[in-house]
Design a protein around this motif. Structure first.
Motif, short mmCIF file in Angstrom:
data_model
loop_
_atom_site.label_atom_id
_atom_site.label_comp_id
_atom_site.label_asym_id
_atom_site.label_seq_id
_atom_site.Cartn_x
_atom_site.Cartn_y
_atom_site.Cartn_z
N LEU A 75 43.50 33.34 51.00
CA LEU A 75 44.74 33.64 51.42
C LEU A 75 45.70 32.90 50.74
N GLU A 76 45.73 31.59 50.43
CA GLU A 76 46.62 30.77 49.78
C GLU A 76 47.05 31.09 48.42
N LEU A 77 46.10 31.69 47.61
CA LEU A 77 46.17 32.13 46.37
C LEU A 77 46.92 33.67 46.38
N ALA A 78 46.23 34.38 47.38
CA ALA A 78 47.06 35.71 47.47
C ALA A 78 48.26 35.56 47.82
N LYS A 79 48.62 34.66 48.88
CA LYS A 79 50.32 34.58 49.04
C LYS A 79 51.22 34.14 48.01
N LYS A 80 50.56 33.09 47.18
CA LYS A 80 51.08 32.75 46.03
C LYS A 80 51.52 33.52 44.88
N ILE A 81 50.30 34.59 44.66
CA ILE A 81 50.43 35.72 43.76
C ILE A 81 51.49 36.63 44.17
N LYS A 82 51.61 36.91 45.46
CA LYS A 82 52.70 37.87 46.05
C LYS A 82 54.14 37.34 45.72
N LEU A 83 54.26 36.01 45.70
CA LEU A 83 55.51 35.55 45.64
C LEU A 83 56.03 35.53 44.08
N ILE A 84 55.17 35.61 43.09
CA ILE A 84 55.48 35.76 42.05
C ILE A 84 55.38 37.13 41.49
N ASP A 85 54.39 37.93 41.76
CA ASP A 85 54.53 39.47 41.46
C ASP A 85 54.48 40.20 42.84
N ALA A 86 55.60 40.46 43.30
CA ALA A 86 55.59 41.16 44.69
C ALA A 86 54.94 42.33 44.79
N SER A 87 54.64 43.11 43.53
CA SER A 87 54.09 44.64 43.69
C SER A 87 52.49 44.26 43.52
N ALA A 88 52.06 43.20 43.49
CA ALA A 88 50.62 43.01 43.12
C ALA A 88 49.87 43.71 44.08
N GLN A 89 48.68 44.30 43.40
CA GLN A 89 47.58 45.04 44.50
C GLN A 89 46.34 43.87 44.49
N LEU A 90 46.17 43.51 45.51
CA LEU A 90 45.10 42.44 45.79
C LEU A 90 43.79 42.95 46.26
N ILE A 91 42.58 42.70 45.51
CA ILE A 91 41.26 43.11 46.14
C ILE A 91 40.59 41.86 46.21
N LEU A 92 40.12 41.51 47.50
CA LEU A 92 39.55 40.43 47.93
C LEU A 92 38.08 40.97 48.06
N VAL A 93 37.07 39.99 47.40
CA VAL A 93 35.74 40.13 47.41
C VAL A 93 35.27 38.93 48.12
N THR A 94 34.81 38.79 49.40
CA THR A 94 34.50 37.73 50.13
C THR A 94 33.13 37.57 50.79
N ASP A 95 32.84 36.35 51.20
CA ASP A 95 31.53 36.02 51.80
C ASP A 95 31.60 35.84 53.40
N ASP A 96 32.95 36.12 53.78
CA ASP A 96 33.12 35.88 55.37
C ASP A 96 34.10 37.33 55.60
#
Length: 272
Positions: A75-96
Motif C-alpha cells: 500500500l505504501e508504494l501504491a499511495k506514492k504512485i498515486k501521488l505522482i500519477d493521479a490517474s494511475a490504474q493499480l492492479i495488486l497481486v498479493t499473497d494475503d
C-alpha cells in the motif's frame, strides 16, 4: 494516446508477473494492444518511483506483486504512485488477499486485487481482464480530462486549462521543460515526447517545441517563425513543414470557429 505499463515484483513472492503481464498484453485485440507501451519491470520500488516522477508519467497502468504490508512495497508504494500519477490504474497481486480491505481504509483505489495463491491459469485470466479494463478506464479518464493540462513542478502537481497553453519547449536541464501560458512561464517536469503522447492536440514543430495552434497568431513561411498571441515566438524546423501545412489547412477549413479570420500577407499567414 498510449498508456505506459509497469511491473514491480516482490522477489519474496514466487510469481513471474513480468511474463504473465506481457502475455496479457499480447493477446489483446489490436485496438487495445496499440494503446499500450510496456515501459519496464522493477524489483526496486524506488527506481520505479524515480522513473515515473522524472518522466512525469500520466495514465500509467501498474502491476504490483506484494504483501499488503511489505515495507516499501504494498500500500505504501501504491499511495506514492498515486501521488505522482493521479490517474494511475493499480492492479495488486498479493499473497494475503484477505487484507485487501486495508486498501480502502487507506484510501488507495485499486482496479483489481488478485490472489497469487490461486492456479496460474486463473491469475492469467484476471490479468487479461485487468489489462482490458485498465485501457478502457484510461480512455474514459482521458476524454474527461481532455480540456485540462496536468503538469508537475518539483513535488507539486498543477492543472491548467488547455486553451491557456501556448507552447512547451526544452531546457538545458534534463527532464525539465519550459511551459509558456497566456498568463506566464513555468518550469515543469517531463519530456516533450511524454506530453506529445498525452496531449495529441499539441503540435510538434521542432525537436524542442510543442505548440497549441489555437494560440498562434502568425506563421512566417519565409523565416520559419511562429508568433503566438502572448507575443512570444518559436521557429519551426524544415522537417515540420507537413505539420505547419496541416495547422494551416485546419485553420483555413475551420476559420469561422477560431478568433477572427485568417489571411495571407507576403509569406505570412496572419490571424486577427
Amino acid at each position: 494516446m498510449k498508456y505506459s505499463v509497469f511491473v514491480c515484483e516482490d522477489p519474496k513472492i514466487k510469481l513471474d508477473l513480468y511474463h504473465l503481464v506481457k502475455l496479457a498484453i499480447t493477446i489483446q485485440e489490436d485496438i487495445i494492444h496499440e494503446k499500450i507501451s510496456f515501459d519496464g519491470v522493477y524489483t526496486d520500488p524506488n527506481k520505479l518511483l524515480d522513473h515515473i516522477e522524472q518522466e512525469a508519467v500520466n495514465y500509467g497502468i501498474y502491476f504490483l506483486t506484494t504483501s499488503i504490508f511489505a515495507g516499501k512495497m504494498g500500500l505504501e508504494l501504491a499511495k506514492k504512485i498515486k501521488l505522482i500519477d493521479a490517474s494511475a490504474q493499480l492492479i495488486l497481486v498479493t499473497d494475503d488477499i484477505s487484507k485487501v480491505y486495508l486498501a480502502f481504509e487507506n484510501n488507495v483505489e485499486l482496479l483489481d486485487c488478485i490472489s497469487s495463491k490461486q492456479p496460474i491459469y486463473k491469475i492469467q485470466e484476471r490479468l487479461n481482464d485487468a489489462v482490458l479494463s485498465a485501457v478502457k478506464r484510461q480512455d474514459l479518464e482521458g476524454k474527461r480530462k481532455q480540456t485540462i493540462f496536468y503538469y508537475r513542478n518539483g513535488q507539486c502537481a498543477y492543472a491548467e486549462n488547455l486553451d491557456n497553453i501556448v507552447c512547451i519547449t526544452t531546457t538545458t536541464k534534463p527532464h525539465r521543460l519550459c511551459l509558456e501560458t497566456l498568463t506566464g512561464t513555468h518550469e515543469i517536469n517531463g519530456s516533450l515526447q511524454q506530453f506529445a503522447t498525452a496531449y495529441p492536440m499539441l503540435w510538434r514543430i521542432s525537436q524542442s517545441c510543442l505548440v497549441n495552434d489555437n494560440n498562434i497568431c502568425l506563421i512566417d513561411l519565409k523565416s520559419h517563425k511562429v508568433l503566438f498571441s502572448n507575443g512570444e515566438f518559436e521557429y519551426y524546423s524544415k522537417r515540420a513543414i507537413k505539420v505547419i501545412r496541416e495547422i494551416l489547412r485546419r485553420r483555413v477549413a475551420k476559420k469561422s470557429s477560431f478568433r477572427g479570420s485568417c489571411r495571407y500577407v507576403t509569406n505570412c499567414f496572419l490571424w486577427k
